[in-house]
Design a protein around this motif. Sequence first.
Motif, PDB file in Angstrom:
ATOM      1  N   GLN A 147       2.029  -5.173  17.761  1.00  0.00           N
ATOM      2  CA  GLN A 147       1.419  -4.000  17.857  1.00  0.00           C
ATOM      3  C   GLN A 147       2.132  -2.559  18.248  1.00  0.00           C
ATOM      4  OE1 GLN A 147      -0.565  -5.672  21.536  1.00  0.00           O
ATOM      5  NE2 GLN A 147      -2.285  -6.689  20.400  1.00  0.00           N
ATOM      6  N   ALA A 148       3.556  -3.104  18.670  1.00  0.00           N
ATOM      7  CA  ALA A 148       4.299  -1.676  18.837  1.00  0.00           C
ATOM      8  C   ALA A 148       4.394  -1.038  17.616  1.00  0.00           C
ATOM      9  CB  ALA A 148       5.430  -2.113  19.788  1.00  0.00           C
ATOM     10  N   TYR A 197       1.458   9.537   8.391  1.00  0.00           N
ATOM     11  CA  TYR A 197       1.462   9.156   6.999  1.00  0.00           C
ATOM     12  C   TYR A 197       0.412   8.424   6.594  1.00  0.00           C
ATOM     13  CZ  TYR A 197       6.085  11.398   6.761  1.00  0.00           C
ATOM     14  OH  TYR A 197       7.405  12.313   6.723  1.00  0.00           O
ATOM     15  N   PHE A 198      -0.188   7.745   7.681  1.00  0.00           N
ATOM     16  CA  PHE A 198      -1.101   6.758   7.037  1.00  0.00           C
ATOM     17  C   PHE A 198      -2.651   7.034   7.897  1.00  0.00           C
ATOM     18  CE2 PHE A 198       2.992   4.991   7.679  1.00  0.00           C
ATOM     19  CZ  PHE A 198       3.336   4.862   5.968  1.00  0.00           C
ATOM     20  N   SER A 199      -3.689   6.643   7.130  1.00  0.00           N
ATOM     21  CA  SER A 199      -5.015   6.679   7.763  1.00  0.00           C
ATOM     22  C   SER A 199      -5.362   5.346   8.276  1.00  0.00           C
ATOM     23  CB  SER A 199      -6.056   7.000   6.740  1.00  0.00           C
ATOM     24  OG  SER A 199      -5.852   5.986   5.487  1.00  0.00           O
ATOM     25  N   THR A 200      -4.904   4.281   7.744  1.00  0.00           N
ATOM     26  CA  THR A 200      -4.977   2.884   8.384  1.00  0.00           C
ATOM     27  C   THR A 200      -3.862   2.277   8.392  1.00  0.00           C
ATOM     28  OG1 THR A 200      -5.568   1.931   6.315  1.00  0.00           O
ATOM     29  CG2 THR A 200      -7.553   2.892   7.613  1.00  0.00           C
ATOM     30  N   VAL A 201      -3.497   1.229   9.290  1.00  0.00           N
ATOM     31  CA  VAL A 201      -2.193   0.646   9.390  1.00  0.00           C
ATOM     32  C   VAL A 201      -2.652  -0.735   9.888  1.00  0.00           C
ATOM     33  CG1 VAL A 201       0.059   0.495  10.446  1.00  0.00           C
ATOM     34  CG2 VAL A 201      -0.643   2.756   9.864  1.00  0.00           C
ATOM     35  N   GLU A 202      -2.279  -1.727   9.609  1.00  0.00           N
ATOM     36  CA  GLU A 202      -2.215  -3.090   9.858  1.00  0.00           C
ATOM     37  C   GLU A 202      -1.064  -4.087   9.887  1.00  0.00           C
ATOM     38  OE1 GLU A 202      -4.764  -7.276   8.785  1.00  0.00           O
ATOM     39  OE2 GLU A 202      -5.227  -5.347   7.615  1.00  0.00           O
ATOM     40  N   VAL A 254       6.830 -10.545   8.149  1.00  0.00           N
ATOM     41  CA  VAL A 254       6.136  -9.492   8.919  1.00  0.00           C
ATOM     42  C   VAL A 254       5.314  -8.531   7.839  1.00  0.00           C
ATOM     43  CG1 VAL A 254       6.233  -7.371  10.413  1.00  0.00           C
ATOM     44  CG2 VAL A 254       7.686  -9.327  11.057  1.00  0.00           C
ATOM     45  N   LEU A 255       3.958  -8.548   7.966  1.00  0.00           N
ATOM     46  CA  LEU A 255       3.350  -7.949   6.679  1.00  0.00           C
ATOM     47  C   LEU A 255       2.578  -6.517   7.199  1.00  0.00           C
ATOM     48  CD1 LEU A 255       2.080  -7.929   3.700  1.00  0.00           C
ATOM     49  CD2 LEU A 255       0.303  -9.291   4.799  1.00  0.00           C
ATOM     50  N   VAL A 256       3.096  -5.584   6.406  1.00  0.00           N
ATOM     51  CA  VAL A 256       2.515  -4.177   6.916  1.00  0.00           C
ATOM     52  C   VAL A 256       1.810  -3.767   5.859  1.00  0.00           C
ATOM     53  CG1 VAL A 256       3.113  -1.905   7.586  1.00  0.00           C
ATOM     54  CG2 VAL A 256       4.365  -3.513   8.351  1.00  0.00           C
ATOM     55  N   ARG A 257       0.566  -3.453   6.027  1.00  0.00           N
ATOM     56  CA  ARG A 257      -0.662  -3.066   5.174  1.00  0.00           C
ATOM     57  C   ARG A 257      -0.981  -1.615   5.444  1.00  0.00           C
ATOM     58  NH1 ARG A 257      -2.851  -8.221   5.725  1.00  0.00           N
ATOM     59  NH2 ARG A 257      -2.729  -9.576   3.724  1.00  0.00           N
ATOM     60  N   VAL A 258      -0.794  -0.557   4.683  1.00  0.00           N
ATOM     61  CA  VAL A 258      -1.290   0.871   4.852  1.00  0.00           C
ATOM     62  C   VAL A 258      -2.003   1.341   4.088  1.00  0.00           C
ATOM     63  CG1 VAL A 258       1.032   1.034   6.190  1.00  0.00           C
ATOM     64  CG2 VAL A 258       1.005   1.792   3.700  1.00  0.00           C
ATOM     65  N   THR A 259      -2.865   2.147   4.488  1.00  0.00           N
ATOM     66  CA  THR A 259      -3.548   3.096   3.364  1.00  0.00           C
ATOM     67  C   THR A 259      -2.940   4.669   3.737  1.00  0.00           C
ATOM     68  OG1 THR A 259      -5.522   1.857   3.709  1.00  0.00           O
ATOM     69  CG2 THR A 259      -5.732   4.149   2.931  1.00  0.00           C
ATOM     70  N   GLU A 260      -2.588   5.455   2.771  1.00  0.00           N
ATOM     71  CA  GLU A 260      -1.694   6.600   2.919  1.00  0.00           C
ATOM     72  C   GLU A 260      -2.585   7.736   3.194  1.00  0.00           C
ATOM     73  OE1 GLU A 260       2.346   5.924   0.278  1.00  0.00           O
ATOM     74  OE2 GLU A 260       0.686   6.488  -0.605  1.00  0.00           O
ATOM     75  N   ASN A 261      -2.336   8.557   4.085  1.00  0.00           N
ATOM     76  CA  ASN A 261      -3.243  10.001   4.170  1.00  0.00           C
ATOM     77  C   ASN A 261      -2.888  10.814   2.860  1.00  0.00           C
ATOM     78  OD1 ASN A 261      -4.718   9.950   6.313  1.00  0.00           O
ATOM     79  ND2 ASN A 261      -2.826  10.246   7.597  1.00  0.00           N
ATOM     80  N   GLY A 274       0.767  -1.128  -0.070  1.00  0.00           N
ATOM     81  CA  GLY A 274       0.149  -0.052   0.103  1.00  0.00           C
ATOM     82  C   GLY A 274       0.816   1.215   0.128  1.00  0.00           C
ATOM     83  N   LEU A 275       2.159   1.336   0.017  1.00  0.00           N
ATOM     84  CA  LEU A 275       2.993   2.402   0.137  1.00  0.00           C
ATOM     85  C   LEU A 275       3.080   2.952  -1.312  1.00  0.00           C
ATOM     86  CD1 LEU A 275       4.386   4.081   2.132  1.00  0.00           C
ATOM     87  CD2 LEU A 275       6.629   2.779   1.659  1.00  0.00           C
ATOM     88  N   LYS A 276       2.997   3.939  -1.719  1.00  0.00           N
ATOM     89  CA  LYS A 276       3.096   4.539  -2.974  1.00  0.00           C
ATOM     90  C   LYS A 276       3.627   5.970  -2.953  1.00  0.00           C
ATOM     91  CE  LYS A 276      -1.362   2.445  -4.477  1.00  0.00           C
ATOM     92  NZ  LYS A 276      -2.790   2.237  -4.914  1.00  0.00           N
ATOM     93  N   ARG A 277       3.219   6.734  -2.152  1.00  0.00           N
ATOM     94  CA  ARG A 277       3.476   8.333  -2.338  1.00  0.00           C
ATOM     95  C   ARG A 277       4.984   8.498  -1.669  1.00  0.00           C
ATOM     96  NH1 ARG A 277      -1.325   9.954  -0.579  1.00  0.00           N
ATOM     97  NH2 ARG A 277      -2.425  10.228  -2.509  1.00  0.00           N
TER      98      ARG A 277
END
Length: 623
Positions: free
Chosen positions: A232-233, A243-248, A310-317, A205-208
Amino acid sequence: MLSVYAVLGAQAATAQDTKGINYNVRIDAPRQLDDLLEDNLDLLRWRGNARVDLEQLQRLVKEAPEQAKALIATEGYYSPQVSAGLDTSGGTPVARVIVEPGEPTLVSDIDLVLQGFVPFEQGGAPYDAAALRNRWSLPVGARFRQADWEGAKRDLLREVVQSRFPRAQLVETSATVDPETRKASLRVVMDSGPEMRFGELRIRGLKRYPSTVITNLNKIKPGDEYSETALQALQSRLQETGYFSTVEVSADMRAVLNAEIQEMKDDDDTDAPTAAANAAAQADPNAPAVPGQAATGVKPPTPGPTVLPVLVRVTENKQKNVEVGLGFSTDTGGRAQVGYDDLNVFGKRMKSDLIYEQKRQSARVDFFWPTTPDGYNDSVGGGVEREDVRGEITTTASVAARRAWGTPELERSLTLEVLAEKREVAGIDTNYSKSIPLTYNVTRRKLDNLLQPTRGYALNWQVGIAPLPLLTDEKFIRGYTRGVYYRPVGETGTLILRGEAGAVFSKDKEGVPSSFLFRAGGDQSVRGYGYQQLGVQEGNAIVGGRYLLTAGVEYQYWFRPPWGVAVFYDAGNAGDKFSDLNPKSGYGVGARWRSPVGPINVDVAYGHAVKKARLHFSLGFTF
């Protein structure tokens, strides 16, 4: 189909026309069982229903004892005496249920069996099974309640899957209850499943923004033992960047599924070589009569921990964002604010604010570097602030460089500023000063909840120095500390203690920036007095002093959470000499509401020195 609808419609009409019997229910049971029965007995659930006639009421009364026994058993009472009857002698029938629960069933023994839990590496750290058993929450001698039994199993499993063995499962659980001896024997068998380790970091999800925004914050190294706390940390750190609206953040369990599928394939492949080896052995007596893998020269796989990426899914602001806000404070009056953020200005985050309050106005721009791999947050910025308080008008221009690091529990920062200040007091010549102070700030929090604390403490220490004559009119050293302590009192009360102290050491007070001096009074200080009303009298103005000392005690009573009331007593003062700190007191009462965004406090305080009552309003917990 039409005839069916007609019948149903006729039944509904009949039900509406039928008037049910009106009756009352009286339950005689210990308090801890009363609410349980009232919430679950059919006798009460059907009361007021138009379909219940006298015959159906009698049936409900007849069934009530068995229902009550089943409900009471969940609370650990397996030999109760329950009777029910219906009194129709009055105008309104009264159904009565009498409960004698008897003695509760207690836990007599616990058989907790742990299967697996063996580290793969030779000499690896063994799992602390003894500590796990000690944390079992339904010990011998405790009353056996169904809810506690389910909760203990759930907590046990949760404890294990948080680290090293996330695929652990309960393979057997049983509770054997002897109603005659009132004893419950518990058995729990848990299998650890495979030990798991973290693998590489994968980002989606990292683009910008640059990947360093995430990788610099990642403290998880390949080969580290699986830990839900570590995941969780990392998620919390990423959410705080802005930078992100959602983070998982999660462990990619597909690796586990792939390993299980491969294991199944390997088991299937083993059968064919074995059959071939047996056939070869029959044809050649000298051939080795060994399992198929040995016959084909294939070595069995070496066991090891399962590796989880370790999987990081983000939605960028959005890169650019504008915020507008309105507010009010009894300290500084009405407030209007406009903020503009750009998350990628030459690889930096830019944050700007324009704030207008009745007593204070400011404009500021800051640039933030991405967090470094060592956890440092660096920024530079500058701004102008004008404050008109108690007859003193100060206008300050500043440029600052700041480094911050730590965690929400222990924050630290080092700030270097260049200040130029204009100070105006009616009837006194306008004063200009400049200074380059360096400030070290430490905040320690040990609270049960950072948003709505009820237990624990928070402390802040500050040391500021301006030791060099370079662009500094007056060299000084400043020390400041404040703290708050929360302690529950009974089940419905909270005791809060507050205090702060500060001192400035310099040859001359003139030339020390006003923001480094002290005043007291207001919502977050000594209530019963206006904002910064307590200080040093200079002409018709009240200005900052060299010394500060305040304290307060408050008791909150939560009569109907989240609603509560409070009584409090505050005292303190600021002055140029320690001997001038004659404490001014304020006391009063307040209303409290634990809102979703933090505590809302409304206080009416009486300032003893000014002989006036004052309204104070504050929102949230800030420390």
